[in-house]
Enzyme design. Structure first.
Site, PDB file in Angstrom:
ATOM      1  N   SER A 170      -4.823 -35.555  54.607  1.00 38.67           N
ATOM      2  CA  SER A 170      -4.864 -34.817  55.864  1.00 38.67           C
ATOM      3  C   SER A 170      -6.308 -34.420  56.202  1.00 38.67           C
ATOM      4  CB  SER A 170      -3.928 -33.612  55.786  1.00 38.67           C
ATOM      5  OG  SER A 170      -3.755 -33.025  57.049  1.00 38.67           O
ATOM      6  N   ASP A 216       4.168 -40.155  61.065  1.00 42.76           N
ATOM      7  CA  ASP A 216       3.317 -38.971  60.959  1.00 42.76           C
ATOM      8  C   ASP A 216       3.191 -38.309  62.329  1.00 42.76           C
ATOM      9  OD1 ASP A 216       1.254 -37.113  60.627  1.00 42.76           O
ATOM     10  OD2 ASP A 216       0.137 -38.402  59.260  1.00 42.76           O
ATOM     11  N   HIS A 248       3.783 -37.303  57.571  1.00 40.14           N
ATOM     12  CA  HIS A 248       2.430 -36.858  57.226  1.00 40.14           C
ATOM     13  C   HIS A 248       2.333 -36.452  55.760  1.00 40.14           C
ATOM     14  CE1 HIS A 248      -1.549 -35.245  57.968  1.00 40.14           C
ATOM     15  NE2 HIS A 248      -1.196 -34.076  57.477  1.00 40.14           N
TER      16      HIS A 248
END
Length: 299
Positions: A170, A216, A248
């Site tokens: 991320s 995601d 995600h």
């Protein structure tokens, strides 16, 4: 007369045989020298010849240990955990620093630490200075963690300081792009579901594997992973793996395709181990893979 006539061919045959053996031995010497020269071209190979079974197993061929790093003993990042092979009989190892994502701690992706280390790497999974740190800050912290590993850590003698890499999830993945752009001497970067407001990385020169999730919704691949990949010059060597229906948060649980490609990428570019090119080109396929693109590195 008959015996004399018979003996001469036999002598000739023996002479030819001796010459043949000598030629074979000479050729063998040339081949051995060639093999040695070839081996010398890749001095960082570690571990057995790779197979899919080895890469897909929960642990690689190296036994590992770990140690905690207190935040009060370091500067530039928030401490973390180091994972390393217990034996150095094959030589020193490359090292990789990995950052978690926004609001997360290292524990959220900690399965990656021993998994990667067991294939012959020193890994530091970092805690960030604050869980709200943005990608540019996480990039600086990844580099600070690598500097700590090779300069001050208790495992520094196990590390080849010229063979370093970064990764992250991320905003940590976005941070790994920042670190790779800032330090082109790095050997590899592996952003996982990366998030970053900067979309163009045309100045990046580090071999980069980006892994994104098809589903995601936090860092959609159409606005993050794909433009990141497209903007990196092909000359840098790059690959893009998109996982079918993955969210995600796919790096936060054990994910075999992620581990397999990450290790293969690190082996190829940190260890300069061309035995792993078979896993990069043509690359992974199957029901778990939505898409795979790469520049197909050539040894």
């Amino acid at each position: 007369m008959r015996s004399t006539t018979t003996n001469r061919p036999r002598s000739a045959v023996r002479a030819v045989a001796r010459l043949t053996v000598a030629a074979v031995l000479a050729a063998g010497g040339v081949l051995a020298a060639s093999s040695s020269a070839q081996a010398a071209e890749s001095p960082y190979e570690r571990g057995p010849d790779p197979t899919s079974a080895i890469l897909e197993a929960s642990r690689g061929p190296f036994a590992t240990a770990s140690q905690n790093v207190s935040s009060i003993s370091v500067t530039g990042f928030g401490g973390g955990v180091i994972y390393y092979p217990t034996s150095t009989s094959e030589g020193t190892f490359g090292a990789i620093a990995i950052s978690p994502g926004f609001t997360a701690s290292w524990s959220s992706i900690s399965w990656l630490g021993p998994r990667i280390a067991s294939h012959g790497f020193v890994v530091i999974g970092i805690e960030t200075n604050t869980v709200l740190d943005q990608p540019d800050s996480r990039g600086r912290q990844l580099l600070a963690a690598l500097d700590y590993l090779v300069q001050r850590s208790s495992v520094r003698t196990r590390i080849d300081a010229s063979r370093l890499a970064v990764a992250g999830h991320s905003m940590g993945g976005g941070g790994s792009l920042e670190a790779a752009a800032a330090r082109p001497s790095l050997q590899a970067a592996v952003p996982l579901a990366p998030w970053n407001l900067t979309k163009s990385w045309s100045n990046l020169r580090v071999p980069t594997l980006i892994i994104g999730g098809e589903s995601d919704s936090v860092a959609p691949v159409a606005s993050h992973s794909e433009p990141f990949y497209n903007s990196i010059p092909a000359s840098a060597e790059k690959a893009y793996l998109e996982l079918n229906a993955a969210s995600h948060f796919f790096p936060q649980t054990v994910n075999t395709p992620t581990a397999k490609q990450t290790v293969a990428w690190l082996k190829r570019f940190v260890d300069d181990d061309t035995r792993y090119e078979q896993f990069l080109c043509p690359g992974p396929s199957g029901s778990s893979i939505e898409e795979y693109r790469n520049t197909c590195p050539s040894s």
